[in-house]
Design a protein around this motif. Structure first.
Motif, PDB file in Angstrom:
ATOM      1  N   GLU D 145       0.871  -1.308   0.049  1.00 34.91           N
ATOM      2  CA  GLU D 145      -0.120  -0.044  -0.034  1.00 34.91           C
ATOM      3  C   GLU D 145       0.765   1.265  -0.001  1.00 34.91           C
ATOM      4  O   GLU D 145       0.432   2.240  -0.674  1.00 34.91           O
ATOM      5  CB  GLU D 145      -1.214  -0.162   1.185  1.00 34.91           C
ATOM      6  N   LYS D 148       2.495   1.571  -3.198  1.00 30.63           N
ATOM      7  CA  LYS D 148       1.585   2.306  -4.298  1.00 30.63           C
ATOM      8  C   LYS D 148       1.472   3.801  -4.132  1.00 30.63           C
ATOM      9  O   LYS D 148       1.283   4.663  -5.097  1.00 30.63           O
ATOM     10  CB  LYS D 148       0.250   1.627  -4.010  1.00 30.63           C
ATOM     11  N   GLU D 149       1.137   4.257  -2.789  1.00 32.82           N
ATOM     12  CA  GLU D 149       1.229   5.714  -2.749  1.00 32.82           C
ATOM     13  C   GLU D 149       2.519   6.431  -2.950  1.00 32.82           C
ATOM     14  O   GLU D 149       2.292   7.533  -3.484  1.00 32.82           O
ATOM     15  CB  GLU D 149       0.824   6.150  -1.125  1.00 32.82           C
ATOM     16  N   GLY D 157       4.740   7.361 -11.735  1.00 34.61           N
ATOM     17  CA  GLY D 157       3.215   7.212 -11.430  1.00 34.61           C
ATOM     18  C   GLY D 157       2.557   8.613 -11.810  1.00 34.61           C
ATOM     19  O   GLY D 157       1.644   9.239 -11.301  1.00 34.61           O
ATOM     20  N   GLU D 164      -1.627   3.180 -12.449  1.00 37.58           N
ATOM     21  CA  GLU D 164      -2.225   2.066 -12.574  1.00 37.58           C
ATOM     22  C   GLU D 164      -1.666   0.740 -12.966  1.00 37.58           C
ATOM     23  O   GLU D 164      -1.530  -0.159 -12.023  1.00 37.58           O
ATOM     24  CB  GLU D 164      -3.462   2.138 -13.312  1.00 37.58           C
ATOM     25  N   ARG D 167       0.935  -0.135 -10.236  1.00 32.99           N
ATOM     26  CA  ARG D 167       0.325  -0.610  -9.007  1.00 32.99           C
ATOM     27  C   ARG D 167       0.193  -2.239  -8.990  1.00 32.99           C
ATOM     28  O   ARG D 167       0.610  -2.877  -8.318  1.00 32.99           O
ATOM     29  CB  ARG D 167      -0.931   0.192  -8.777  1.00 32.99           C
ATOM     30  N   ARG D 168      -0.333  -2.341 -10.405  1.00 28.91           N
ATOM     31  CA  ARG D 168      -0.402  -3.834 -10.722  1.00 28.91           C
ATOM     32  C   ARG D 168       0.802  -4.631 -10.797  1.00 28.91           C
ATOM     33  O   ARG D 168       0.806  -5.683 -10.113  1.00 28.91           O
ATOM     34  CB  ARG D 168      -1.333  -4.099 -11.993  1.00 28.91           C
ATOM     35  N   GLU D 171       1.914  -5.541  -7.232  1.00 28.35           N
ATOM     36  CA  GLU D 171       1.195  -6.846  -7.001  1.00 28.35           C
ATOM     37  C   GLU D 171       1.463  -8.146  -7.353  1.00 28.35           C
ATOM     38  O   GLU D 171       1.808  -9.101  -6.594  1.00 28.35           O
ATOM     39  CB  GLU D 171      -0.351  -6.684  -7.106  1.00 28.35           C
TER      40      GLU D 171
END
Ligand SMILES: Cc1ncc(C[n+]2csc(CCOP(=O)(O)OP(=O)(O)O)c2C)c(N)n1
Ligand SMILES: Cc1ncc(C[n+]2csc(CCOP(=O)(O)OP(=O)(O)O)c2C)c(N)n1
Ligand code: SF4
Ligand code: SF4
Ligand code: SF4
Ligand code: SF4
Lengths: 250, 73, 357, 187, 357, 250, 73, 187
Positions: D145, D148-149, D157, D164, D167-168, D171
Motif C-alpha cells: 500500500e 503504491k502511494e 506514477g 495503475e 500498482r499492478r 502486486e
C-alpha cells in the motif's frame, strides 16, 4: 576473402566504455587510423581531457598524459616545447575546450603552438550528466536549463572554432561531423590534414567534430545521428573554417 | 556468389543499431538474445539469396565499437 | 635564482608577470634564449602551471615563478603535479595578502605551501632561503629534490629577497647529460609499450594505495631532507624560530640582545616542509621558551606547537601585511618574554643586565 | 531493526529507480533511510547499482558491505554481489536474465521471472517495479500500500494509466515472491 | 542543500558542473527560476567564484558549490572574499584526490578548507554536517554566519552526503525583508558618498591593521561559533574524533564496541574551523587516548594534536582515496588501540570482555 | 568669461597617480563625462582591474568593487545579476581582459551580460613594468621579449575585440584611440553609446581604447601619442567592429 | 580682445607637453621651473598680440591630468 | 662596520641606479651588501627610493629604519627621510633642487649642486653619478677607483665616451663633497 576493414593498430584492444552509439569511439578510431597511416605511433603523445574521453589512454596505444579539465592545450604546449620533433595532440570535449579551457585554447592557437586539437562537440557535458555546454543548441534540453536552453537567459551557443579563426597562429580549422558514413570519411581527411600541419610545423590545427551523445540527448542512437546531421549543422555548419596551409586543395 | 561479408563481434556490439540503419542492403538486424553486457547485438545475414553484402564498409565505418570487420573477394 | 636554475639544468620556464618577482621571467626570457632553452610568457598562472605539467611529463627540468595571488591560481595544477608525481620547481615570492593585498615582503602563504592549498592528500617540499647565496644554492637543490622524489618543490621567498643584491657564488653549470635518466617520461612509445601518466584512479582502493605510496615517499623525504640552521643555541635559554627574511632580522636582534647578556639563539628551518620537528622537540629538553617570529598573523607557529607538544612555552610575534619589523623591534619582543619568564634570574651574572630592560 | 539492500543491474534497467522507490516508501513509513546510488564515469557501459538502508535508528553508514537483501538484475551483478550477502540474507534475482549458479546455501534465493511477468502485464519496462513488489514481500518492511502511494512521487506514477499499471506490477511482484518463498521453504 | 539555501534567502547561485555535486546546480537551475532568483552556469569555477564576489558586493545571499579540483581553482577568489570581507557560502563536496583522483567520498580537503588554500592570512568558517538534516540546518546557518561576520563560509560534505536520501525537515523560508540591512554594499552612491570595496592596501602598516582586524574577527568567531557533538563521552576511556561521514561510521563502530563493553565515545567537530580545541583539551583530564578517524591520509589529526598539546596519545586511522571503511573496520581499530593501551584492564568487569579481541 | 571645459563631476578631485602623458587618465575623464551626461552617477558601479588602473576607485566618484586580475567581467556579472537596474562597467587593461581574463571576457560577452567594458589597450603590462601583453605589436620592445616581440617565437598580437564579435551576446564593439583630440572626441561618443546599450538592456558592449604608455614604450609622451596614431592603428584599426544596436547612425 | 583663455594648474601638470603639441596657436610652453612633484609644468601665455587662445579646447581635451580649464567669452 | 644608506628622489632621476652602482662597487670591494629598491604601483608619479647596506658581517636586515647616510634628490624626499637619519649620520642633498629647511643639528649636511655641476660637465643626466662620487667621499667606504671600475658593469659605462664622462662625474662629485665637508667642519 580479404579483410578490408579492421581496427587500427594504434588502438588497444579494449572495449570502449562509451555508451551505445556514442560518437567518441568513432572519433577515436579515426584518430588512430590517421596515426597509423602517417606512421607516427611511436612519436605521438596524446593529451586526453576531463570528460567522457577521460579514459582515452585505455584506447590510444600511444604515450598519453592527463590534463586537468580544460588545460589540455597548456599541457600540450609544455610537451611540444620540449619534444619538438614529436607529435602532440589533444582530445577535448566542448566543455573542456570551449568553457573552462577557453583561455588556454585561444592562446595556444594564437601563439601558433604546433599541436593538433581534436574538439569533440556533442553539445553537452556528457561525463557529468548532461548539463548545458557552451555548444548546447537553443531550445535543446539539459539538466541545468529548465525548459531547454533559452538564449536570452542562458546565452547563445559559442562557436569557438570561428573565434580561433581570428587568432593569428591558427593555420587549419575545420568542422566535420560523424553523423553519416560520408561525414565520417570527411572527418578522417580533416583529422589527417590537421596532423600533417603539425608534421610540417606550420602552426596550430584543430578539427571540430560534431558528435552524437544519445544518452544525454535522450535519443536512441539512430535518431541522435540524424539530429546531428539535421539540427546541429544548422548552428554549426560543417566545412573548412580557416586554411592557410597552402596545401593543394584535394 | 557473395561479393562481401562482415563479421560482427557479439560481445563488442552495444546494439546501437547504427549499422542496421546505414546498411544499404539491409543485411544487418538486431538479434533477440542479450550478450554478456546486456545488449541486444546486431547480427549479419547474407539474406535469402545468400549474397546480400557488397562489402561497401558503410556499417563498419559507422560502428562506434569497431565490432564489424569487412571482407571482400 | 634564474641563473641558478639555468645552471641546475632548467631549460624551460613558463610564467606570468606579477610583482614582486618580475625579475625572474625577465631574466629567463633572455637567458634561456642564450642556452637554447624555452621561455613562454603564458596567458595566466593557470596556463603556466599546466605548461609546467606538460614539460615535466616530457622529462624536462622546468620551473615557474609567481607571487601569492598567482600561486593561488596554481593550486589545482600543483595538486595534479603531486598526484601525477611530476618533478617541477615553483617559486613563490610571497607578498602581503589576502586578496590583492600589496607587494611588500610577507610570509603569509606558509599554510598554502606546507599544507597544500590544492585538494587531496599531498605534500610539496618547501625550501626557504634566507640570503641570495642560499636562494641560489636551494634553487639548484630544488631541481635535484624534485627529480629525486618526482614531486613538486616550492621555493618560498619574499619580495625582500627578490629585490636584494648580495654577492653570490654560482655553482658550476651541470651537464644535462649527467642527470640520471628518467624511465617514466612521455617521449613516444618507441621500442617499448605506450605509457600513461595519470592521476585518475577511479577505484578507491587503487587511489588509496597510490595515496599510501605517496605517504611513504613523504616519510622518506621527512627522514632524509629535513634541513635547518642552528645559531647560538649552545647556551640558549630562549630560542627564536624564524625562517627566510624574518630569520635574518631575528639574527640581528639576537646579536643585540646577546650584547645585553640575554642567552638567546635561533633555529631557522630551511625546509618548511618537512619541518624540523625533531630538533625542536630535542631543544625542549633544555629550552622552555620559544619565540616564533614570522611575517604573518601566525602560521608556522602551529608547526612549532606541533613539534614541541606542550613541552615549552611558544610565543608568537607575527607581523602580517608586508610589515618588516626592525631587528630592534624583534629584540624588544625577545627581551620582553625573556624577562617575563624570569629567565635572566637564572643567568649567572644577572648584575650585568641591570637596567637593560 | 536495520535492513540493508543493494540493487544491481545494467544501466538501462531502472535500477536506481528501484532503490529510490524503496527508500522513498520507507521514509514515508517513518523509517530512517539512506539511499546511495553508485554512479560516475565507470557507469558508462558497466553495471549500475545502489544501496538502501532502512532502520529504526540513526544509520551509521549508508554503505552495505554485507547487505541483507540483494536484488540482481543481470549476470555480471550476480558475480559481483552474491558473495557479499550476509548469512541468512536474501537474494532476489531476475530469473529471466540471470542464469549463473548460486554457490551459497546460507541465503534464501527468490527467483522472479521479470521479463515474462512484465510481458504478461503488457509493459516490458515495468520489470523493475515488479521486482520492488517482490522485495517488499521478501523483506516485510514495506507494505504494498505504501509503495503504491509513493509511486506518484516518482516518475513512475505521473500519468494515471502508468500509475495503475505500476500498482499492478507491484502486486504481481509480491505474488511471485510469495510463491517463490513458499517453494523455497517447502524445498 | 539547494532547498535549504533557498529557504535561507539565497537567490543567486553561480556554479560549474562537477561530480559528485551536480545535483546542486541542477536543482538550483530550476528552483531559483521559481522564486525569481538567478542561476548562472559559469564557464568555470574561477568565473563562478568571481561572480559570487560580485553578487556578494551587491549585498545578495549567494552561493556556489563544487568538488575538490574545482574548489582548488577557487582559492584565489576565496582569498579575495576573505580580504574583501564579503559574505558567501561555498559548498565543497569532497572527492578523492590529489589531481583528478576519483569521485568517491573523501575528506582530504581538510587542510585546504581550514588553513586557507589561498594566499594570505585569512580563515574561512568551515561547517561539517553529518546527516542530510544537518546539511540542511548548517546550510541555513552558513548564510547567517557569512552575513554576521562578513566572511566566506564553507560547507564540507562528501559524495556520500551528496548522494544520500534521508528524511529532512526543512526550516521555514525566511523573508528576505527580515534580514538586517547591510551598510557596506555597492548599490550606487545615491544620497551617500561613493563606496569602495577593496583588498589592495599598498601601505604595509594599513594592510597589517586590516589583518589584525581580521584576526580579531576570527577570534570572535572562535569564541562564539565553535560547535561540536559529544556522544557517549561520560564514561569514555578512549575518544574517537571524526567528522561528517566518518563520524557516522564511527558511531556505528562505537555502538559495536560498546556492546563488547569497551568504553569509547565520540567527539564530532561540527565546525572544522574554528576547531573545538577546548573541549578536546578538557577531555584529556580524564581520557588519555584519542583515535582520529578521517577519510584522508591524516589532516584533522594535526588539529587534534594541537588541541591536546601532548596530554593524550593521539592515534590516526586515515583512509584516503575515497575508501569508505565499514563500521567493523573502524571498530577493529578502536579495539586494537584500546587493548594495546591496556584500557580494558582498567574497566571493572574485565571478565565480560574475554575473547572479544 | 565662461568656463567651457572643466573636470567632470563623477571624478573625485584627486591627482592621478599615472605617469606623465598616460592615456588612462584621459579615458578616466571620458568615462566620467559620459556618466555625468547620462546622469547615472548614483546608480553606477565600477569594477577596476589589477593593472595601472587598480586605483581607479581613487578617481571615479561612483561605487566601485575590486576584481582579481582578469576577473572583472565575472565580478561585473555577479553585480549586474543582482542589481538589474543599475549600471555596471568594468575598466580593464589588455593583460587583464585579453590574457588572464580571456575566458571571463568571452563568456560574459557570449552570455550577453548587460554590462559595459572599457578595454584599455596600451600594448604592454604597465603596472608590472612593461612585459609583453597579448596586444604588444610585432617588433615592439618589452621586458620579456628580448629583441622585441617576435611573432614566430612569441605569437602575434591578439585581437580580442574581433573575437568578441563572433560571440552572439555582444551588441556593440568599437575600437577607438586617444591619440589625437579628434580621436578623443570619437572615443567619448563610443563610450557613451556603450553605456546607452546597457541602459537600453540590449546586451554586452565594449569599447577598446588604444592608449599610450610612454613609460613602458620608452618614448616621450608626444612621440607615444604619435606612435599610437601611426603604428598601433595599423594592427588595431579603429572603427566600429560590431553594432547590432539598431540605433540610428550618427 | 582674446576669444579665449586657459588656466593650467601648475601642481596638477606633469609636463607631458601634449598640450603644447596640440595647441594650433602655440600658446602653451613648458616653464623652466619645477613644480612640487618635480615636473616642469606647462604655462599658458596669450602671446605677443595678447589674443593667442581661441578656446578651441584641444589642449584641455588632450591633457591627461585635467590640469587645464578653458574659458570663452 | 655597517653602513646603511637610503637614496631618494623622483622616478626619473636615476635614483635606483645610484644605489645599484654603490652596492655593486661595495660587493666588488669584498663587502657584504644588500640592495633593496622600493618600487611598485605607488611609484607612478611618486618618489623612488632604494636602500643599500654595506657591512663586514652578514647583514641582518636590508631595511634601514635609521640610515647612516641619506641621499636626497628632491623636496618630497627631504620631508620623508630627513628625520630617519641616525644621530651623527650624514645627509647629502641635491642643493640645486632641494631647498627645504633641515631642522636637525645632529647630522652632517652635504649640499651638492648637482644640476649645475652636471651642466658644467656637459651632460645633465650625469647628476646621479656625481652624487655617488660625493657619497663615496662622505662615507669613506667606497674608493673612487673601485667605482670607476664598476661603472662598466652598469648601463653607465657601456660606451667608452659615456664611461669617460661618468668617471669624471665621480671625481667632480667627490671634490664637491670634500669642499662641502671642509666648510661644514670649519663652520
Ligand atoms: C576543475 C574541474 N571542474 C569540473 C570538472 C568536472 N568535469 C569533468 S568533465 C566535465 C565536462 C565534460 O563535458 P565535455 O568537455 O563537453 O566532454 P564530454 O563529456 O561531453 O565528452 C566536467 C565539468 C573537473 N573534472 N575539473
Ligand atoms: C593573479 C594575478 N596575476 C598577476 C598579477 C599581476 N598583475 C597586476 S596588473 C597586471 C597586468 C597589467 O597589464 P594590463 O592589464 O595590460 O594593464 P596596464 O597596467 O597596462 O594598464 C599583472 C600581470 C595579479 N595582480 N594577479
Ligand atoms: S554520455 Fe554521451 S558523450 Fe559520454 S559516453 Fe555517453 S554518449 Fe558518449
Ligand atoms: S553499429 Fe556496431 S555497436 Fe552498433 S549495433 Fe551495429 S555492430 Fe553493434
Ligand atoms: S606605466 Fe604606462 S599605463 Fe601605467 S601609468 Fe604609466 S604610462 Fe600609464
Ligand atoms: S597636457 Fe596637461 S599635464 Fe601635459 S603638459 Fe599640458 S597641462 Fe601639463
Amino acid at each position: 576473402m580479404k579483410k578490408i576493414f579492421e581496427a587500427p593498430k594504434s588502438l588497444k584492444d579494449n572495449l570502449f566504455h562509451y555508451c551505445p552509439g556514442c560518437g567518441h569511439s568513432i572519433i577515436h578510431r579515426l584518430v588512430a587510423e590517421v596515426i597509423d597511416e602517417l606512421g607516427i605511433q611511436e612519436r605521438t603523445i596524446g593529451v586526453p581531457p576531463a570528460g567522457c574521453a577521460v579514459l582515452a589512454y585505455n584506447y590510444f596505444d600511444v604515450d598519453t598524459g592527463e590534463a586537468p579539465h580544460g588545460r589540455a592545450l597548456a599541457v600540450a604546449t609544455g610537451l611540444k616545447r620540449v619534444l619538438k620533433d614529436h607529435v602532440v595532440f589533444t582530445y577535448q570535449g566542448d566543455g573542456d575546450i570551449a568553457a573552462i579551457g577557453t583561455a588556454e585554447s585561444i592562446h595556444a592557437a594564437n601563439r601558433g603552438e604546433k599541436v593538433t586539437a581534436i574538439f569533440v562537440n556533442n553539445g553537452t557535458y556528457g561525463m557529468t550528466g548532461g548539463q548545458m555546454a557552451p555548444t548546447t543548441l537553443p531550445g535543446m534540453g539539459s539538466t541545468t536549463t529548465p525548459g531547454g536552453r533559452d538564449v536570452v537567459r542562458d546565452g547563445a551557443p559559442l562557436d569557438l572554432t570561428q573565434m580561433l579563426a581570428t587568432a593569428k597562429g591558427s593555420v587549419f580549422l575545420e568542422r566535420v561531423s560523424v553523423a553519416t558514413p560520408k561525414d565520417i570519411r570527411k572527418a578522417k581527411k580533416a583529422i589527417k590534414k590537421a596532423f600533417q600541419v603539425q608534421l610540417d610545423g606550420l602552426g596550430f590545427a584543430l578539427v571540430e567534430v560534431l558528435s552524437p551523445c544519445p544518452t544525454n540527448w535522450k535519443m536512441d542512437p539512430v535518431a541522435a545521428y540524424e539530429w546531428t546531421d539535421k539540427e546541429m549543422t544548422k548552428i554549426f555548419p560543417v566545412g573548412v573554417i580557416k586554411d592557410i596551409t597552402g596545401y593543394d586543395k584535394d | 556468389m557473395a561479393k562481401g561479408k562482415i563479421t560482427i563481434d557479439r560481445e563488442k556490439c552495444k546494439g546501437c543499431e547504427l549499422c542496421v540503419s546505414v546498411c544499404p542492403k539491409q543485411c544487418i538486424a538486431i538479434s533477440s538474445g542479450l550478450n554478456d553486457k546486456g545488449y541486444y547485438p546486431a547480427e549479419f545475414s547474407q539474406g535469402e539469396e545468400g549474397d546480400c553484402c557488397t562489402a561497401c564498409t558503410l556499417c563498419a565505418l559507422t560502428c562506434p565499437d569497431i565490432a564489424i570487420e569487412v571482407y571482400r573477394g | 635564482m634564474g641563473e641558478a636554475a639555468v645552471r641546475a639544468g632548467c631549460r624551460y620556464y613558463f610564467g606570468y608577470p606579477i610583482t614582486p618577482q618580475n625579475e625572474v621571467p625577465e631574466y629567463m626570457s633572455g637567458r634561456l634564449l642564450q642556452v637554447g632553452g624555452t621561455f613562454v610568457q603564458a596567458e595566466s598562472e593557470l596556463a603556466s602551471i599546466n605548461m609546467v605539467i606538460g614539460a615535466a611529463m616530457a622529462g624536462a627540468r622546468v620551473m615557474t615563478s609567481s607571487s601569492s595571488p598567482g600561486v593561488s591560481l596554481m593550486q589545482e595544477g600543483i595538486s595534479y603535479l603531486a598526484g601525477l608525481e611530476l618533478p617541477a620547481v615553483i617559486a613563490n615570492v610571497v607578498r602581503g595578502g589576502p586578496g590583492l593585498g600589496n607587494i611588500a615582503p610577507a610570509q603569509s602563504d606558509y599554510f598554502q605551501a606546507t599544507r597544500g592549498g590544492g585538494h587531496g592528500d599531498y605534500r610539496t617540499i618547501v625550501l626557504a632561503p634566507a640570503s641570495c647565496q642560499e636562494l641560489c644554492d636551494l634553487t639548484v637543490k630544488a631541481f635535484d629534490l624534485a627529480d629525486k622524489y618526482r614531486n613538486p618543490v616550492m621555493i618560498m621567498g619574499d619580495g625582500m629577497m627578490g629585490q636584494m643584491m648580495e654577492p653570490v657564488e654560482f655553482p658550476e653549470a651541470i651537464d644535462l647529460a649527467d642527470l640520471p635518466a628518467k624511465d617514466w617520461t612521455l617521449t613516444g612509445a618507441k621500442g617499448r609499450p605506450s605509457r600513461v601518466i595519470l592521476s585518475l584512479l577511479l577505484n578507491p582502493k587503487v587511489l588509496e594505495d597510490h595515496n599510501f605510496k605517496l605517504v611513504r615517499k613523504y616519510d622518506a623525504v621527512t627522514r632524509e631532507e629535513t634541513d635547518w640552521e642552528e645559531y647560538m643555541l649552545e647556551d640558549a635559554r630562549q630560542v627564536v624560530v624564524a625562517y627566510g627574511t624574518a630569520a635574518r632580522i631575528a639574527k640581528g636582534a639576537i646579536k643585540r640582545v646577546r650584547e645585553m647578556g640575554l642567552k638567546v639563539g635561533l633555529l631557522r628551518p630551511k625546509t618548511l616542509w618537512p619541518f624540523p620537528d625533531k630538533p625542536l622537540k630535542d631543544l625542549t629538553r633544555v629550552v622552555r621558551q620559544l619565540l616564533v617570529f614570522e611575517m604573518s598573523a601566525g602560521q608556522m607557529v602551529e608547526d612549532v606547537r606541533l613539534a614541541v607538544e606542550g613541552q615549552a612555552q611558544v610565543h608568537l610575534y607575527g607581523r602580517p601585511g608586508g610589515v618588516i619589523p626592525t631587528p630592534d623591534e624583534v629584540a624588544h619582543q625577545i627581551s620582553h618574554y625573556y624577562y617575563q619568564a624570569g629567565l635572566m634570574d637564572k643567568d649567572q651574572q644577572s648584575g650585568r643586565l641591570g637596567g637593560a630592560a | 531493526m536495520t535492513n540493508k539492500m543493494i540493487f544491481a543491474g545494467f544501466g538501462g534497467q531502472g535500477v536506481l529507480l528501484m532503490g529510490f522507490l524503496t527508500a522513498l516508501t520507507a521514509m514515508r513509513q517513518g523509517k530512517n533511510v539512506t539511499y546511495l546510488p553508485a554512479y560516475g564515469a565507470e557507469v558508462r557501459g558497466g553495471t549500475a547499482n545502489c544501496t538502501v538502508v532502512i532502520s529504526d535508528e540513526e544509520i551509521a553508514s549508508p554503505v552495505a558491505s554485507n547487505p541483507d537483501f540483494v536484488v540482481v538484475m543481470n549476470n555480471p551483478s550476480l558475480v559481483r554481489f552474491a558473495n557479499m550477502i550476509a548469512p541468512g540474507g536474501t537474494l532476489l534475482i531476475n530469473s529471466s536474465l540471470v542464469h549463473g549458479e548460486i554457490k551459497r546455501d546460507d541465503v534464501t534465493v527468490v527467483p522472479v521471472p521479470l521479463n515474462e511477468l512484465a510481458h504478461e502485464l503488457g509493459e516490458d519496462r515495468s520489470a523493475n517495479v515488479i521486482m520492488v513488489g517482490a522485495l517488499a514481500q521478501a523483506t516485510g518492511v514495506l507494505t504494498i500500500e505504501a509503495l503504491k502511494e509513493a509511486l506518484a512521487e516518482t516518475g513512475l506514477g505521473k500519468k494515471p494509466k502508468v500509475l495503475e499499471l505500476n500498482r499492478r506490477a507491484l502486486e504481481v511482484g509480491a505474488k511471485s515472491a510469495r510463491q517463490a518463498l513458499a517453494k523455497e521453504k517447502s524445498a
